[in-house]
Write a protein that holds these residues in place. Structure first.
Motif, PDB file in Angstrom:
ATOM      1  N   THR A   2       0.827  -1.201   0.000  1.00 49.95           N
ATOM      2  CA  THR A   2       0.000   0.000   0.000  1.00 49.95           C
ATOM      3  C   THR A   2       0.864   1.256   0.000  1.00 49.95           C
ATOM      4  N   THR A   3       0.271   2.364  -0.371  1.00 45.63           N
ATOM      5  CA  THR A   3       0.956   3.651  -0.294  1.00 45.63           C
ATOM      6  C   THR A   3       1.368   3.940   1.141  1.00 45.63           C
ATOM      7  N   GLU A   4       0.512   3.594   2.083  1.00 42.28           N
ATOM      8  CA  GLU A   4       0.822   3.799   3.493  1.00 42.28           C
ATOM      9  C   GLU A   4       2.050   3.000   3.892  1.00 42.28           C
ATOM     10  N   ALA A   5       2.133   1.754   3.433  1.00 39.26           N
ATOM     11  CA  ALA A   5       3.295   0.916   3.748  1.00 39.26           C
ATOM     12  C   ALA A   5       4.556   1.501   3.125  1.00 39.26           C
ATOM     13  N   ASP A   6       4.449   2.047   1.916  1.00 36.89           N
ATOM     14  CA  ASP A   6       5.590   2.712   1.284  1.00 36.89           C
ATOM     15  C   ASP A   6       6.106   3.846   2.171  1.00 36.89           C
ATOM     16  N   ARG A   7       5.181   4.641   2.680  1.00 34.55           N
ATOM     17  CA  ARG A   7       5.558   5.774   3.540  1.00 34.55           C
ATOM     18  C   ARG A   7       6.160   5.286   4.857  1.00 34.55           C
ATOM     19  N   ARG A   8       5.596   4.220   5.402  1.00 32.31           N
ATOM     20  CA  ARG A   8       6.123   3.682   6.659  1.00 32.31           C
ATOM     21  C   ARG A   8       7.552   3.179   6.481  1.00 32.31           C
ATOM     22  N   VAL A   9       7.800   2.449   5.406  1.00 28.10           N
ATOM     23  CA  VAL A   9       9.143   1.900   5.199  1.00 28.10           C
ATOM     24  C   VAL A   9      10.152   3.015   4.926  1.00 28.10           C
ATOM     25  N   PRO A 161       2.852  -5.112   4.711  1.00 32.24           N
ATOM     26  CA  PRO A 161       2.704  -4.378   3.454  1.00 32.24           C
ATOM     27  C   PRO A 161       1.263  -4.173   3.001  1.00 32.24           C
ATOM     28  N   GLY A 162       0.356  -5.029   3.408  1.00 33.88           N
ATOM     29  CA  GLY A 162      -1.021  -4.905   2.955  1.00 33.88           C
ATOM     30  C   GLY A 162      -1.905  -4.083   3.868  1.00 33.88           C
ATOM     31  N   LYS A 163      -1.355  -3.592   4.961  1.00 33.67           N
ATOM     32  CA  LYS A 163      -2.177  -2.866   5.933  1.00 33.67           C
ATOM     33  C   LYS A 163      -2.204  -1.376   5.613  1.00 33.67           C
ATOM     34  N   ALA A 164      -3.380  -0.806   5.754  1.00 33.52           N
ATOM     35  CA  ALA A 164      -3.582   0.633   5.593  1.00 33.52           C
ATOM     36  C   ALA A 164      -4.587   1.069   6.653  1.00 33.52           C
ATOM     37  N   GLY A 165      -4.521   2.332   7.016  1.00 35.30           N
ATOM     38  CA  GLY A 165      -5.451   2.830   8.016  1.00 35.30           C
ATOM     39  C   GLY A 165      -5.165   2.303   9.412  1.00 35.30           C
ATOM     40  N   ILE A 166      -3.920   1.943   9.672  1.00 36.37           N
ATOM     41  CA  ILE A 166      -3.528   1.420  10.983  1.00 36.37           C
ATOM     42  C   ILE A 166      -3.027   2.558  11.863  1.00 36.37           C
ATOM     43  N   THR A 172       3.628   8.781  10.035  1.00 37.83           N
ATOM     44  CA  THR A 172       4.120   9.359   8.769  1.00 37.83           C
ATOM     45  C   THR A 172       3.445  10.664   8.398  1.00 37.83           C
ATOM     46  N   VAL A 173       2.419  11.049   9.105  1.00 36.92           N
ATOM     47  CA  VAL A 173       1.679  12.268   8.777  1.00 36.92           C
ATOM     48  C   VAL A 173       2.582  13.484   8.925  1.00 36.92           C
ATOM     49  N   GLY A 174       2.689  14.264   7.857  1.00 32.46           N
ATOM     50  CA  GLY A 174       3.446  15.500   7.907  1.00 32.46           C
ATOM     51  C   GLY A 174       4.945  15.316   7.938  1.00 32.46           C
ATOM     52  N   THR A 175       5.435  14.110   7.699  1.00 34.84           N
ATOM     53  CA  THR A 175       6.882  13.901   7.690  1.00 34.84           C
ATOM     54  C   THR A 175       7.386  13.952   6.262  1.00 34.84           C
TER      55      THR A 175
END
Length: 177
Positions: A2-9, A161-166, A172-175
């Motif tokens: 997910t896009t979220e997982a990309d940002r987390r990594v 990698p498949g989790k979003a909205g966690i 990652t917000v604002g980073t």
């Protein structure tokens, strides 16, 4: 992934690159361990030793599993494979999560208070506003505490990698990653 997982990594890579030279090396994990342990004032030596061992294990696992060119460093491109193949890292992430949460619960009551959570997460390098949002997403009790197992599960979810909205997405917000 997910896009979220990309940002987390991307964020966790930047935090693990403690000396900011663009690659992960053994020294980065020693620096991170020192920073985190320094904030664990009330924790016993065994918990501090477990945290240091978890950081070292994390590094050894990354090096063994991802250092494709054998240069003793992990590039960002190599690092992304830890999220793309979570089954290779589940056990290492679990050990890390449990050691970190144990530092957050020095009295062993199964609960982590916000000030210590904030201190440990700040030592890792996360932004204070994002840490606060994460803590709130964990639904703290009236005493402004979260359960150890909630934090452990949240850390494990962070690498899925498949989790979003966690809850971890708040980190990652604002980073700038």
């Amino acid at each position: 992934m997910t896009t979220e997982a990309d940002r987390r990594v991307a964020l966790v890579f930047s935090l693990f690159d403690a000396n900011a030279n663009g690659v992960l090396e053994a020294d980065d994990f020693e620096i991170m361990a020192d920073r985190v342990i320094r904030e664990a004032h009330a924790s016993g030596q065994a918990a501090k030793d477990a945290m240091r061992a978890a950081f070292r294990r994390y590094w050894r696992t990354l090096l063994t599993e991802l250092d494709e060119n054998g240069d003793g460093e992990i590039s960002f491109e190599e690092f992304t494979a830890c999220v793309l193949s979570p089954e290779r890292f589940d056990e290492t992430v679990a050990v890390f999560a449990e050691a970190l949460a144990a530092l957050g619960d020095p009295d062993g009551d199964g609960l982590i208070e916000r000030p210590l959570f904030m201190a440990l997460m700040t030592a890792i390098g996360f932004e204070p506003a994002n840490i606060d949002a994460l803590f709130d997403a964990f639904d703290p009790s009236d005493g402004d505490r979260i359960r150890v197992e909630t934090w452990v599960a949240g850390i494990k979810d962070y690498y899925a990698p498949g989790k979003a909205g966690i809850p971890g997405d708040h980190l990652t917000v604002g980073t700038a990653v």
